[in-house]
Design a protein around this motif. Structure first.
Motif, short mmCIF file in Angstrom:
data_model
loop_
_atom_site.label_atom_id
_atom_site.label_comp_id
_atom_site.label_asym_id
_atom_site.label_seq_id
_atom_site.Cartn_x
_atom_site.Cartn_y
_atom_site.Cartn_z
N ILE A 6 11.57 -11.80 5.34
CA ILE A 6 10.48 -11.59 6.30
C ILE A 6 10.88 -10.42 7.21
N LYS A 7 10.95 -9.24 6.62
CA LYS A 7 11.36 -8.04 7.35
C LYS A 7 10.32 -6.96 7.13
N ILE A 8 9.97 -6.25 8.19
CA ILE A 8 9.02 -5.15 8.03
C ILE A 8 9.80 -3.92 7.55
N ALA A 9 9.21 -3.15 6.61
CA ALA A 9 9.87 -1.92 6.18
C ALA A 9 10.03 -1.02 7.42
N PRO A 69 11.11 -28.38 9.43
CA PRO A 69 12.52 -28.02 9.39
C PRO A 69 12.79 -26.63 8.81
N ALA A 70 11.98 -26.18 7.86
CA ALA A 70 12.24 -24.86 7.24
C ALA A 70 10.91 -24.16 6.94
N PRO A 71 10.22 -23.65 7.96
CA PRO A 71 8.88 -23.09 7.72
C PRO A 71 8.87 -21.95 6.72
N GLU A 72 9.97 -21.18 6.67
CA GLU A 72 10.01 -20.04 5.74
C GLU A 72 10.08 -20.50 4.29
N ASP A 73 10.44 -21.75 4.08
CA ASP A 73 10.51 -22.30 2.72
C ASP A 73 9.55 -23.48 2.56
N THR A 74 8.46 -23.43 3.29
CA THR A 74 7.47 -24.51 3.23
C THR A 74 6.14 -23.94 2.77
N VAL A 75 5.44 -24.69 1.94
CA VAL A 75 4.05 -24.34 1.62
C VAL A 75 3.19 -25.51 2.08
N MET A 76 2.18 -25.20 2.87
CA MET A 76 1.27 -26.26 3.31
C MET A 76 0.01 -26.23 2.44
N VAL A 77 -0.53 -27.40 2.19
CA VAL A 77 -1.76 -27.48 1.41
C VAL A 77 -2.83 -28.11 2.30
N GLY A 78 -3.92 -27.40 2.49
CA GLY A 78 -4.98 -27.89 3.36
C GLY A 78 -6.20 -28.29 2.54
N TRP B 67 6.16 -4.79 3.95
CA TRP B 67 7.30 -5.70 4.11
C TRP B 67 8.42 -5.26 3.18
N ALA B 68 9.65 -5.34 3.68
CA ALA B 68 10.79 -4.86 2.89
C ALA B 68 11.25 -5.96 1.94
N TRP B 69 10.45 -6.21 0.90
CA TRP B 69 10.77 -7.29 -0.05
C TRP B 69 12.06 -6.99 -0.79
N ASN B 70 12.22 -5.72 -1.16
CA ASN B 70 13.40 -5.29 -1.93
C ASN B 70 13.56 -3.79 -1.75
N GLU B 71 14.55 -3.24 -2.42
CA GLU B 71 14.86 -1.81 -2.24
C GLU B 71 13.71 -0.91 -2.69
N LYS B 72 13.07 -1.34 -3.79
CA LYS B 72 11.97 -0.55 -4.35
C LYS B 72 10.83 -0.44 -3.33
N ALA B 73 10.52 -1.56 -2.69
CA ALA B 73 9.44 -1.58 -1.70
C ALA B 73 9.81 -0.68 -0.52
N ALA B 74 11.06 -0.77 -0.09
CA ALA B 74 11.50 0.03 1.07
C ALA B 74 11.42 1.53 0.73
N LYS B 75 11.76 1.88 -0.51
CA LYS B 75 11.71 3.28 -0.94
C LYS B 75 10.26 3.79 -0.94
N LYS B 76 9.36 2.93 -1.39
CA LYS B 76 7.94 3.32 -1.40
C LYS B 76 7.45 3.52 0.03
N ALA B 77 7.88 2.64 0.94
CA ALA B 77 7.47 2.77 2.34
C ALA B 77 7.91 4.12 2.89
N THR B 78 9.12 4.53 2.56
CA THR B 78 9.62 5.83 3.02
C THR B 78 8.74 6.96 2.46
N ALA B 79 8.40 6.84 1.18
CA ALA B 79 7.58 7.87 0.55
C ALA B 79 6.18 7.93 1.18
N ILE B 80 5.64 6.78 1.51
CA ILE B 80 4.29 6.74 2.11
C ILE B 80 4.31 7.38 3.49
N ARG B 81 5.35 7.10 4.23
CA ARG B 81 5.47 7.72 5.56
C ARG B 81 5.54 9.25 5.41
N HIS B 82 6.29 9.67 4.41
CA HIS B 82 6.43 11.11 4.16
C HIS B 82 5.06 11.71 3.80
#
Ligand SMILES: Cc1ncc(C[n+]2csc(CCOP(=O)(O)OP(=O)(O)O)c2C)c(N)n1
Ligand code: SF4
Ligand SMILES: [Mg+2]
Lengths: 303, 205
Positions: A6-9, A69-78, B67-82
């Motif tokens: 869960i990280k933003i590029a 306990p682990a929301p990042e590894d939970t799937v909820m069904v509504g 989202w930085a799912w993996n290296e490939k995704a992060a590389k694409k993000a860099t290219a898109i910014r460029h």
């Protein structure tokens, strides 16, 4: 743990709307002792809700999301109903199922997750209204329990079909007259907690959502027991203030009045023998862990 | 051969899926422009021209690259910014390049902020609000991209480009396939090369 995903590029960080930046920086994914006390101090996993002002379902949602306990590894069904209006605002994976099908969907999902991610913990939590759980979905609810499917079923019991304007539900109390059920309920409230026990649920609790600490405890227990042993069931009274003619501020009092020992939402709990043993072991481990971290904190202070 | 062409709209309230009108997807090494299959090289030129001619050329990155799912995704993000920085550099002061994220697909009610995001269920709000006349989808899951591209074609005159990592999109006015960071960089290079040779005409916009 998958929360690392869960990280933003980095190149996209500055263009992300602030609520996503907040989620990544300040939400409690991965925190071992997450709970209701985090509410208001960290980023919650519910962005906003579209329920009526003061609806107790909104309180229940916040407490439950804070207690998984682990929301990042939970799937909820509504399922369809007032609850389904909230799921789009929730930062936990979730599936909207056809009305009543939630426990069937959850069964397949839980099995698929254990095949796809062997050796990893993936929790499945169903959250649906009483109409979905007890009336239209009763078959699916019971069959999942009979089969000992390892997930938690949570029912928001507001004792009627709120989302469609107030029709009679199996969990409605006898004699109650709703806006679209003018004759009044002719038979008793279905005793689903007892049925859940007899159907093989290992941990069953019926209570109101007036006390966040209690909701934290029962949600945690229910999810952890389901992970290890088999089905668990929580029936939470979340009165529909709109239907019973209460104001926004009166939901809490309604719950307090209804949970008195002689009232229909008095605390009720059924725990199977294996679950009792499991929870006792868990409590002992927790105590040990907390004592150890206290000791560690003390020794670093001395140093 | 179908006579249907995938053109800027507004087409009508419920435009048909281009596939149902006989538009087919390109094979590897190809792309399509308005539904006509062309060599990929031609698509770089056309995409670059569309960006350089637009008043508000915009990139809409989706969850697969935000989202930085993996290296490939992060590389694409860099290219898109460029790519975004390149468009910004290459357009005139009367044009305004934008980079607006599509962070997820949930229907956001009661409102979204069209200045900071786009939602696939009502993309036109963002397009109308920012007066976007050319856009590129990248990193959006195919089914959501198709839904959104169709809505855009139905209700706006925006030119749509799909930089698709799979087999391409019939519902965009032009589509690449098998997108990689390298292909995105190549598009940026093409824009640089064509700078000055494609004129922005404010009267046409
Ligand atoms: C298959 C199907 N049948 C009927 C409906 C109509 N419907 C929508 S919400 C609802 C009642 C929901 O009641 P409940 O599960 O108690 O949830 P609440 O709204 O009370 O929280 C019904 C019957 C539907 N959406 N789908
Ligand atoms: S109708 Fe009732 S249950 Fe639904 S949101 Fe309003 S108060 Fe809550
Ligand atoms: Mg209900």
């Amino acid at each position: 743990m998958s929360k690392e995903r869960i990280k933003i590029a980095p190149e996209m960080y500055d263009i992300m709307p602030p609520e996503y930046q907040d989620l990544v920086n300040r939400a409690t994914y991965g925190k071992e002792d997450r709970g209701w006390k985090d509410i208001g101090t960290t980023k919650e996993l519910i962005e906003e809700h579209s329920l009526c002002a003061g609806c107790p379902e909104s309180m229940a949602f916040r407490y439950i999301l804070a207690s998984l306990p682990a929301p990042e590894d939970t799937v909820m069904v509504g399922s369809t109903g007032c609850t389904s209006l909230v799921f789009p605002m929730v930062a936990v994976h979730n599936i909207h199922s056809l009305f009543g099908n939630q426990n069937a969907i959850a069964s397949g999902l839980k099995r698929a997750l254990s095949v796809r991610f062997p050796g990893k913990v993936k929790d499945v939590v169903v959250l649906a209204g009483d109409g979905a759980t007890v009336d239209i979905g009763l078959d699916m609810t019971l069959q999942a329990w009979f089969r000992q499917e390892k997930f938690t079923t949570i029912c928001f019991d507001n004792e009627l079909y709120a989302n469609t304007g107030g029709q009679e539900s199996g969990l409605m109390q006898k004699g109650f007259v709703a806006k679209m059920a003018p004759v009044g309920k002719q038979f008793d409230k279905v005793r689903l907690p007892e049925i859940a026990r007899e159907s093989g649920c290992h941990y069953v609790v019926q209570c109101t959502v007036s006390k966040p600490s209690l909701i934290e405890k029962v949600v945690r227990n229910a999810v952890l027991v389901a992970r290890e042993l088999g089905p668990t069931y929580l029936q939470l009274y979340t009165p529909c203030i709109l239907e019973i003619g209460k104001n926004s501020m009166e939901g809490l009092q309604e719950m307090r009045d209804s949970e008195k020992p002689t009232e229909r939402f008095a605390y009720k709990e059924f725990v199977s023998e294996p679950a009792k043993q499991f929870l006792a072991e868990l409590a002992a481990k927790d105590k040990e862990r907390k004592a150890a971290s206290k000791q560690l904190a003390g020794s670093t202070q001395e140093a | 051969m179908t006579q249907y062409r995938v053109l800027p709209g507004p087409e009508h309230f419920l435009p048909p899926a281009a596939a149902s009108m006989g538009i087919r997807l390109p094979n590897p090494g190809e792309a399509h422009i308005n539904g006509v299959i062309v060599p990929e090289e031609q698509a770089y030129e056309e995409a670059a021209r569309q960006f350089l001619m637009a008043k508000v050329p915009t990139i809409f990155p989706g969850p697969l690259v935000l989202w930085a799912w993996n290296e490939k995704a992060a590389k694409k993000a860099t290219a898109i910014r460029h790519l975004y920085e390149t468009i910004k550099e290459c357009v005139t002061p009367q044009q305004q390049a934008m980079l607006i994220p599509m962070p997820d697909y949930r229907p956001k009610y009661p409102k979204i902020n069209p200045e900071v995001e786009i939602n696939p269920n009502h993309p036109n709000l963002t397009i109308w609000h920012n007066k976007i006349d050319a856009c590129m989808f990248v990193g959006v899951h195919c089914h959501q991209a198709n839904l959104s591209l169709k809505i855009i074609r139905g209700g706006t005159s925006c030119y749509t480009i799909a930089m698709c990592a799979q087999a391409g999109h019939e519902d965009a006015m032009m589509s690449f396939r098998d997108a990689t960071a390298e292909k995105i960089m190549k598009l940026a290079d093409t824009i640089k090369r064509l700078k000055g040779s494609v004129k922005f005409d404010p009267k046409k916009r």
